[in-house]
Design a protein around this motif. Structure first.
Motif, PDB file in Angstrom:
ATOM      1  N   ARG A 156       0.632  -1.194   0.439  1.00 46.76           N
ATOM      2  CA  ARG A 156      -0.278   0.382  -0.110  1.00 46.76           C
ATOM      3  C   ARG A 156       0.790   1.307   0.489  1.00 46.76           C
ATOM      4  N   PHE A 157       0.776   2.044  -1.041  1.00 47.41           N
ATOM      5  CA  PHE A 157       1.519   3.035  -0.984  1.00 47.41           C
ATOM      6  C   PHE A 157       0.987   4.646  -1.261  1.00 47.41           C
ATOM      7  N   GLY A 158       0.669   4.880  -0.133  1.00 44.24           N
ATOM      8  CA  GLY A 158      -0.125   6.146   0.166  1.00 44.24           C
ATOM      9  C   GLY A 158       0.750   7.449   0.046  1.00 44.24           C
ATOM     10  N   LYS A 201      -3.484   0.719  -3.950  1.00 44.97           N
ATOM     11  CA  LYS A 201      -3.580  -0.515  -2.798  1.00 44.97           C
ATOM     12  C   LYS A 201      -3.301  -1.313  -3.363  1.00 44.97           C
ATOM     13  N   ASP A 202      -3.479  -3.156  -2.717  1.00 44.55           N
ATOM     14  CA  ASP A 202      -3.866  -4.107  -3.188  1.00 44.55           C
ATOM     15  C   ASP A 202      -2.652  -5.023  -4.353  1.00 44.55           C
ATOM     16  N   VAL A 203      -1.429  -4.079  -3.909  1.00 46.30           N
ATOM     17  CA  VAL A 203      -0.461  -4.407  -4.848  1.00 46.30           C
ATOM     18  C   VAL A 203       0.567  -5.685  -4.130  1.00 46.30           C
ATOM     19  N   THR A 204       0.172  -6.717  -4.500  1.00 42.23           N
ATOM     20  CA  THR A 204       1.014  -7.834  -4.629  1.00 42.23           C
ATOM     21  C   THR A 204       1.643  -8.034  -6.430  1.00 42.23           C
ATOM     22  N   PRO A 205       3.133  -8.851  -6.254  1.00 43.39           N
ATOM     23  CA  PRO A 205       4.253  -9.122  -6.532  1.00 43.39           C
ATOM     24  C   PRO A 205       3.279 -10.122  -8.074  1.00 43.39           C
ATOM     25  N   ALA A 209      -2.581  -9.199 -11.401  1.00 41.65           N
ATOM     26  CA  ALA A 209      -2.662  -8.285 -13.052  1.00 41.65           C
ATOM     27  C   ALA A 209      -2.992  -7.125 -12.317  1.00 41.65           C
ATOM     28  N   SER A 210      -3.522  -6.797 -11.303  1.00 42.05           N
ATOM     29  CA  SER A 210      -4.651  -5.389 -10.824  1.00 42.05           C
ATOM     30  C   SER A 210      -4.332  -5.672  -9.407  1.00 42.05           C
ATOM     31  N   ALA A 211      -4.359  -3.801  -9.286  1.00 38.80           N
ATOM     32  CA  ALA A 211      -4.072  -3.222  -7.369  1.00 38.80           C
ATOM     33  C   ALA A 211      -4.900  -2.677  -8.343  1.00 38.80           C
ATOM     34  N   GLU A 212      -5.545  -1.219  -6.927  1.00 39.99           N
ATOM     35  CA  GLU A 212      -6.834  -0.457  -6.623  1.00 39.99           C
ATOM     36  C   GLU A 212      -5.818   0.681  -6.421  1.00 39.99           C
ATOM     37  N   ARG A 270      -3.574  -3.396 -14.982  1.00 48.71           N
ATOM     38  CA  ARG A 270      -4.759  -2.591 -14.648  1.00 48.71           C
ATOM     39  C   ARG A 270      -4.765  -2.483 -13.342  1.00 48.71           C
ATOM     40  N   LEU A 271      -5.327  -1.157 -13.210  1.00 45.61           N
ATOM     41  CA  LEU A 271      -5.530  -0.423 -12.249  1.00 45.61           C
ATOM     42  C   LEU A 271      -6.751  -0.170 -11.532  1.00 45.61           C
ATOM     43  N   GLU A 272      -7.620  -0.354 -11.048  1.00 43.72           N
ATOM     44  CA  GLU A 272      -9.116  -0.559 -10.600  1.00 43.72           C
ATOM     45  C   GLU A 272      -9.781   0.654  -9.335  1.00 43.72           C
ATOM     46  N   LEU A 273      -9.993   1.516  -9.932  1.00 43.56           N
ATOM     47  CA  LEU A 273     -11.030   2.939  -9.287  1.00 43.56           C
ATOM     48  C   LEU A 273     -12.255   2.560  -8.808  1.00 43.56           C
ATOM     49  N   LEU A 274     -12.694   2.195  -7.646  1.00 46.63           N
ATOM     50  CA  LEU A 274     -13.624   2.197  -7.353  1.00 46.63           C
ATOM     51  C   LEU A 274     -14.604   3.413  -6.350  1.00 46.63           C
ATOM     52  N   HIS A 275     -15.547   3.742  -6.529  1.00 47.18           N
ATOM     53  CA  HIS A 275     -16.601   4.609  -5.617  1.00 47.18           C
ATOM     54  C   HIS A 275     -17.874   4.361  -5.700  1.00 47.18           C
TER      55      HIS A 275
END
Length: 181
Positions: free
Chosen positions: A66-68, A87-91, A94-97, A134-139
């Motif tokens: 997590r990189f804030g 956030k939710d970065v895992t080596p 394929a995706s993070a948020e 890919r990056l995911e953005l949720l709102h």
């Protein structure tokens, strides 16, 4: 980790850097805004809450998951204007948020799209060779401002998500940005 500096000819520069304990008073002040509290899941109401929140950001950096970033405006005496997070970065995943918020006094100045664009570029530059695609953005679905930020930042609407209380109490929108976009 060095700061990420956004330089644009059409808009003022922003500085993105990891959160520090010196940001606690500004963080408490930003979270006094009822609009910010409505859309964020974190409850920062007093100094101790802000200290715990910054410590959580530091643990995320240390764990590499997590990189804030505090978003600062150098033209306003380097004042805090927002937050962006990967956030939710895992080596190998394929995706993070991504997530973000803008302080009340800085809304309407393009802070969120500029900071999100910088974070997005940094994320793909930093983690793309490790498999991030890919990056995911949720709102929340009724947060029209976040839809505008997503669109301005090249995050395409993907689908509506069902509510998942308590963390996500209302329907949401999922926006996606691919690394090759």
């Amino acid at each position: 980790m060095s700061d990420i500096v956004i330089l644009r000819t059409s808009a003022p520069a922003l500085i993105l850097r990891p959160w520090r304990m010196e940001d606690v008073p500004s963080l408490v002040e930003a979270h006094r805004d009822p609009v910010l509290r409505r859309w964020t899941g974190s409850a920062v109401e007093e100094h101790a809450d802000a200290v715990r929140w910054v410590q959580a950001q530091e643990r995320g950096w240390a764990a590499g998951e997590r990189f804030g970033f505090a978003v600062l405006d150098p033209s306003a005496d380097t004042s805090l204007v927002g937050n962006v997070v990967l956030k939710d970065v895992t080596p190998g995943q394929a995706s993070a948020e991504v997530g973000y918020w803008t302080a009340a006094h800085a809304r309407g100045r393009g802070v969120a799209p500029r900071a999100l664009e910088a974070l997005t570029s940094w994320a793909f530059d930093t983690f793309g060779t490790g498999g991030l695609e890919r990056l995911e953005l949720l709102h929340q679905a009724d947060n029209a401002a976040s839809c505008r930020v997503a669109k301005k930042s090249g995050y395409d609407f993907d689908r509506t998500l069902p509510a998942l209380p308590p963390g996500f109490p209302r329907e949401g929108h999922l926006h996606v940005r691919r690394g090759d976009a």
